[in-house]
Design a protein around this motif. Sequence first.
Motif, short mmCIF file in Angstrom:
data_model
loop_
_atom_site.label_atom_id
_atom_site.label_comp_id
_atom_site.label_asym_id
_atom_site.label_seq_id
_atom_site.Cartn_x
_atom_site.Cartn_y
_atom_site.Cartn_z
N ILE A 165 0.98 -1.49 -0.32
CA ILE A 165 -0.02 0.47 0.10
C ILE A 165 1.03 1.37 0.61
O ILE A 165 0.48 2.04 -0.34
CB ILE A 165 -0.62 0.16 1.00
N ARG A 166 1.84 0.90 0.85
CA ARG A 166 2.72 2.61 0.89
C ARG A 166 3.29 2.24 -0.66
O ARG A 166 3.66 3.71 -0.44
CB ARG A 166 4.36 1.94 1.84
N ALA A 167 4.14 1.65 -0.98
CA ALA A 167 4.22 1.54 -1.75
C ALA A 167 3.97 2.25 -3.82
O ALA A 167 4.18 3.33 -4.56
CB ALA A 167 5.00 -0.27 -2.65
N VAL A 168 2.31 1.46 -3.57
CA VAL A 168 1.49 1.60 -4.53
C VAL A 168 0.78 3.50 -4.34
O VAL A 168 0.82 3.79 -5.86
CB VAL A 168 0.29 1.31 -4.94
N LEU A 169 0.27 3.72 -3.17
CA LEU A 169 -0.41 4.85 -2.96
C LEU A 169 1.05 6.29 -2.89
O LEU A 169 1.05 7.71 -3.67
CB LEU A 169 -0.77 5.44 -1.54
N GLY A 170 2.64 5.69 -2.55
CA GLY A 170 3.77 6.90 -2.78
C GLY A 170 4.19 6.83 -4.43
O GLY A 170 4.73 8.09 -4.08
N SER A 171 3.75 6.29 -5.07
CA SER A 171 4.40 6.76 -6.24
C SER A 171 2.72 7.71 -7.30
O SER A 171 2.71 7.31 -7.83
CB SER A 171 4.25 5.32 -6.74
N LEU A 172 1.39 7.65 -6.34
CA LEU A 172 0.53 8.39 -6.79
C LEU A 172 0.23 9.76 -6.49
O LEU A 172 0.84 10.25 -5.39
CB LEU A 172 -1.03 8.00 -6.86
N GLU A 173 -0.45 11.31 -6.72
CA GLU A 173 0.25 12.44 -6.37
C GLU A 173 -1.71 12.49 -6.08
O GLU A 173 -1.96 10.77 -6.21
CB GLU A 173 -0.34 13.49 -7.62
N LEU A 174 -0.99 13.38 -4.99
CA LEU A 174 -3.03 12.96 -4.12
C LEU A 174 -4.45 12.61 -5.07
O LEU A 174 -4.86 12.35 -4.67
CB LEU A 174 -2.87 14.25 -3.52
N ASP A 175 -4.12 14.08 -5.96
CA ASP A 175 -5.33 13.18 -6.69
C ASP A 175 -5.63 12.50 -7.09
O ASP A 175 -7.34 11.54 -7.74
CB ASP A 175 -5.23 15.07 -8.08
N ASP A 176 -4.79 11.53 -7.78
CA ASP A 176 -5.06 10.37 -9.05
C ASP A 176 -5.31 9.56 -7.33
O ASP A 176 -5.88 8.62 -7.58
CB ASP A 176 -3.78 9.99 -9.33
N MET A 177 -4.77 9.66 -6.64
CA MET A 177 -5.01 8.90 -5.07
C MET A 177 -6.22 8.54 -4.83
O MET A 177 -7.19 8.09 -4.86
CB MET A 177 -3.74 9.07 -3.99
N LEU A 178 -6.60 9.51 -4.76
CA LEU A 178 -8.06 10.12 -4.92
C LEU A 178 -9.29 9.71 -5.42
O LEU A 178 -10.84 9.16 -5.47
CB LEU A 178 -8.82 11.28 -3.79
#
Length: 309
Positions: free
Chosen positions: A120-133
């Motif tokens: 989870i840290r690896a995948v979410l950390g590779s995305l910007e906040l807007d893409d994450m949401l």
Amino acid sequence: MLDISSILVIAVLGFAVAVVLAGAKMVPQGYSWTVQRFGKYTKTLTPGLHIIVPFIDTIGNKVIVMEQVLDIPPQEVISADNAMVTTDAVCFFQILDPVRASYEVNDLTRAMRNLMMTNIRAVLGSLELDDMLSNRDKINGLLLQKVDEATDPWGLKVTRIEIRDIAPPADLVESMANQMKAERDKRAAILEAEGKRAAEILEAEGLKQGAILKAEGELEAAKRQAEARERLAQAEAEATNMLSVAIQQGDSRAINYFVAQKYVEALGSVAAADNSKVIMMPLEASSVIGSVAGIGELIKEAQQATDKE
């Protein structure tokens, strides 16, 4: 009193029953048990009744082969654009190979939880906040692919991973709300301006069409008036010509008509004046009007001459 032989028989029977009970194993539905002999795996018991060698064979692990759910605790993650969020998830998995799940990994649940948190840290950390949401399904798909591949040697299948929540800090949430409000205000202003522009265009088009129709109406009216004046002039020319012929032939009625016409025109001018409230009629007016009656006779004679021709 029981004698020694009877006591011995009862003891033997009791020991036999105890041995049978120790070797009989009832595996419930949805479970698979591994059997170890002197600490080494020998076989797997499926749901149902089984007999193993008492005191030699022992039950190793009681593995649940039904689909299970694993809660992933909340953790803080830093996005690619340095925004810190708190997220948690759930993981659904099913053990397909009880032997590998029992002997390829120690403490399967803890291993899976740590593996999930790391990915989870690896995948979410590779995305910007807007893409994450906005790309929750994409994140779930990437996590499922990575975790399922990593846990395949453990004899299990990860069926689904769901990110339950992605919570930015309160100040960031407030900034996002302000940004969203500003964006909506901008859209509202644009829509209002576009509506006003469309209304003005429609109003201008309406005025344009009205002016065109008015000009066309005035043009048509002018044409009709010109045509009417032309026909009136033609009629007067024909009448004048007819009177000229009649006068040349010495017809007194034509002369009387000519005089009466001028008299009537002069009388009409006097009557049309704004300061002429009382009109004095001369005594000869009746004779003039009688002269006008000769017009009908002249017209009849002209028509009869035309019919003869």
